[in-house]
Scaffold this active site. Structure first.
Site, PDB file in Angstrom:
ATOM      1  N   HIS A   1       0.815  -1.220   0.000  1.00 47.42           N
ATOM      2  CA  HIS A   1       0.000   0.000   0.000  1.00 47.42           C
ATOM      3  C   HIS A   1       0.851   1.274   0.000  1.00 47.42           C
ATOM      4  CE1 HIS A   1      -3.209  -2.707   0.600  1.00 47.42           C
ATOM      5  NE2 HIS A   1      -3.246  -2.718   1.909  1.00 47.42           N
TER       6      HIS A   1
ATOM      7  N   LYS B   1       5.685   4.941   7.281  1.00 48.67           N
ATOM      8  CA  LYS B   1       5.427   4.628   8.693  1.00 48.67           C
ATOM      9  C   LYS B   1       4.065   3.960   8.814  1.00 48.67           C
ATOM     10  CE  LYS B   1       4.776   8.118  11.623  1.00 48.67           C
ATOM     11  NZ  LYS B   1       5.105   9.240  12.517  1.00 48.67           N
TER      12      LYS B   1
ATOM     13  N   LYS C   1      -5.497   6.924  10.955  1.00 48.28           N
ATOM     14  CA  LYS C   1      -5.470   7.775   9.769  1.00 48.28           C
ATOM     15  C   LYS C   1      -4.462   7.221   8.768  1.00 48.28           C
ATOM     16  CE  LYS C   1      -1.973  11.110  11.389  1.00 48.28           C
ATOM     17  NZ  LYS C   1      -1.693  12.523  11.680  1.00 48.28           N
TER      18      LYS C   1
END
Length: 516
Positions: free
Chosen positions: A275, A358, A367
């Site tokens: 992703h 991260k 988020k």
């Protein structure tokens, strides 16, 4: 915060109007969508709801489309429909029209039971599909078959072999057969290449759609438009102006019953290698010569091939306290649930700019965002450097938005400065517009034969080449995750790594999504 908003010249009303003149996904003949693993969680929670939304919007016409579920579980058509029903319309206040749409959609679904490695079940599946095609098309119509593998990768080779031998579209009728496969595509370079070879021996690359649902997210799809359709970004988007780029994924919950599965993969394989790396490609790539899928994917591969080997001192791993309490997780698990990794791109545009990826579970917020931090203003006559740098933030989820953090004069008689923002929040600007789920968009792309938002084989290989050495060092126990408390920011060492990489945190400012 409203005073800093971007006011568009014309406040159009964006209403969720019924779809008009929908471009039908079929020119002629029938489409059969086959969901393999139909009784599993992914199919129930993502695949079938996405198909239902396409049906509701008119993209799947009931006289053209038929949907088949296939799995080992021995259940009837109605039992499968009842399992799915609750995931299609979740709101208790569903309208009579929604309930009618659900009923009509479920009538399109048939179920076939069979194993994933023997021909008997697939021969029966082919018979059911063929009968539907003939009843819809007569003998001369097109035969289009989309196989969605909502299955663990371990069964991909056998399932693809069965599809190839038993269930291909009838070539004398024309049309196509396409295969959608879900991540994870292997666990490292060797296993990914082995999987690619096994599937590649059965299908052409143009028939294989490796789905990464992040590429279907609205604001990820906006990246190319933002970068290449807006003049003021063009001269800024390089090493001369950008200090660092962060691509962040945070969850405020742990593995929650998926501990055994997660422990096989860890946060890097689960989130970062696919992703976040896909998002990095779109942030960093050069302008493609056109919007053709191959031209876009060519540029993404060039970015991946320019990434330097990861240095151990630019990696922080973490594992939240209590992770090993899950009975499905080994007592001495070395699997990270948090990681910060700095990637360096060795090319003219990005030399010296750290890309900080991260991701973590059981953190203090949920988020996903891209944060582009610009360099300090030279000759700081306002003495406002300590207030923070300019940042361009694209918030992927939740509360989709993009905003530019900048320094402005504090209203009043004094010449003092403060951080504010130019803000485009989707919930406010596009009121009444439903943002499509990523799976809807990607399934529609598959039906249309558009591979732009899918991962090509050489792209997959390049991604695994970046992370496999690091993953093997973790698997061998050479790198250990640091403990961190659930509900925290993660290990303190991760913030130290950010600082070392050149990121300057803004103090005294927080972005608040505007209220409607």
């Amino acid at each position: 915060m409203g005073s800093g908003s971007w006011h568009m010249e014309k406040r159009d009303s964006f209403k969720n109007e019924p779809v008009k003149d929908v471009e039908h996904v079929l020119e002629n003949g029938s489409l059969s969508i086959i969901v393999l693993g139909a009784s599993g969680d992914l199919a129930k929670k993502k695949t079938f709801p996405a198909l239902f939304n396409l049906f509701q919007q008119g993209f799947l016409q009931p006289n053209e489309v038929h949907i088949f579920g296939y799995a080992r579980t021995k259940i009837s058509d109605d039992e499968l429909r009842n399992r799915i029903r609750g995931y299609l319309v979740r709101d208790k206040g569903a309208s009579p029209k929604d309930l009618e749409d659900v009923t009509n959609f479920l009538q399109l679904i048939k179920y076939v039971s069979g194993s994933y490695d023997t021909e008997e079940g697939f021969r029966l599946l082919d018979k059911e599909i063929s009968e539907t095609e003939v009843s819809r098309n007569g003998v001369g119509g097109l035969s289009r078959r989309l196989f969605y593998l909502a299955l663990p990768p371990s069964v991909y080779p056998s399932v693809c072999r069965m599809i190839r031998h038993c269930c291909m579209n009838k070539t004398d009728l024309g049309g196509w057969t396409r295969i959608v496969v879900e991540k994870p595509f292997g666990k490292d370079l060797e296993s990914a290449e082995q999987l690619s070879t096994q599937i590649g021996e059965l299908f052409e690359e143009s028939q294989i759609y490796r789905i990464d649902h992040y590429l279907g997210k609205e604001l990820v799809q906006n990246l190319l438009v933002l970068r290449f359709a807006n003049r003021f970004f063009l001269p800024l988007w390089n090493r001369d102006n950008i200090e660092n780029v962060q691509i962040v994924f945070r969850e405020d919950f742990g593995t929650e019953g998926r501990g055994g599965y997660f422990d096989e993969y860890g946060i890097i394989r689960d989130i970062i290698q696919n992703h976040l790396l896909q998002v990095l490609c779109l942030v960093a790539m050069e302008k493609p010569i056109s919007l053709k899928p191959e031209h876009i994917r060519d540029e993404k591969v060039k970015v991946l091939q320019s990434v330097l080997p990861i240095e151990d001192d630019e990696v922080v791993l973490g594992q939240y306290d209590g992770y090993r309490d899950d009975p499905t997780v080994p007592d001495h698990s070395n699997t990270p649930t948090f990681s910060t990794v700095v990637l360096r791109i060795h090319n003219e545009r990005w030399e010296g700019v750290p890309f900080i990826l991260k991701a973590g579970k059981a953190l203090n917020s949920r988020k996903a965002e891209i944060r582009v931090q610009f360099k300090d203003v030279p000759g700081d006559i306002f003495k406002c450097k300590k207030q923070g740098r300019n940042e361009f933030v694209i918030r992927l989820q939740p509360s989709e938005a993009m905003y530019m953090k900048l320094t402005v004069k504090q209203p009043g008689l004094e010449m003092s400065t403060v951080q504010s923002e130019l803000d485009l929040s989707y919930g406010q600007r596009y009121q009444g517009v439903t943002i499509p789920e990523a799976y809807e968009r990607l399934i529609l792309d598959t039906i249309r034969g558009d591979q732009q938002h899918f991962v090509r084989r050489d792209e997959l290989k390049a991604a695994w080449e970046i992370f496999t050495p690091l993953l093997h060092r973790i698997d061998n126990g050479d790198l250990k995750p640091l403990p961190y408390k659930p509900g925290s920011r993660g290990p303190a060492e991760a913030d130290a790594l950010l600082e070392k990489a050149g990121y300057v945190q803004t103090h005294g400012y927080i972005w608040i999504p505007p209220t409607l």
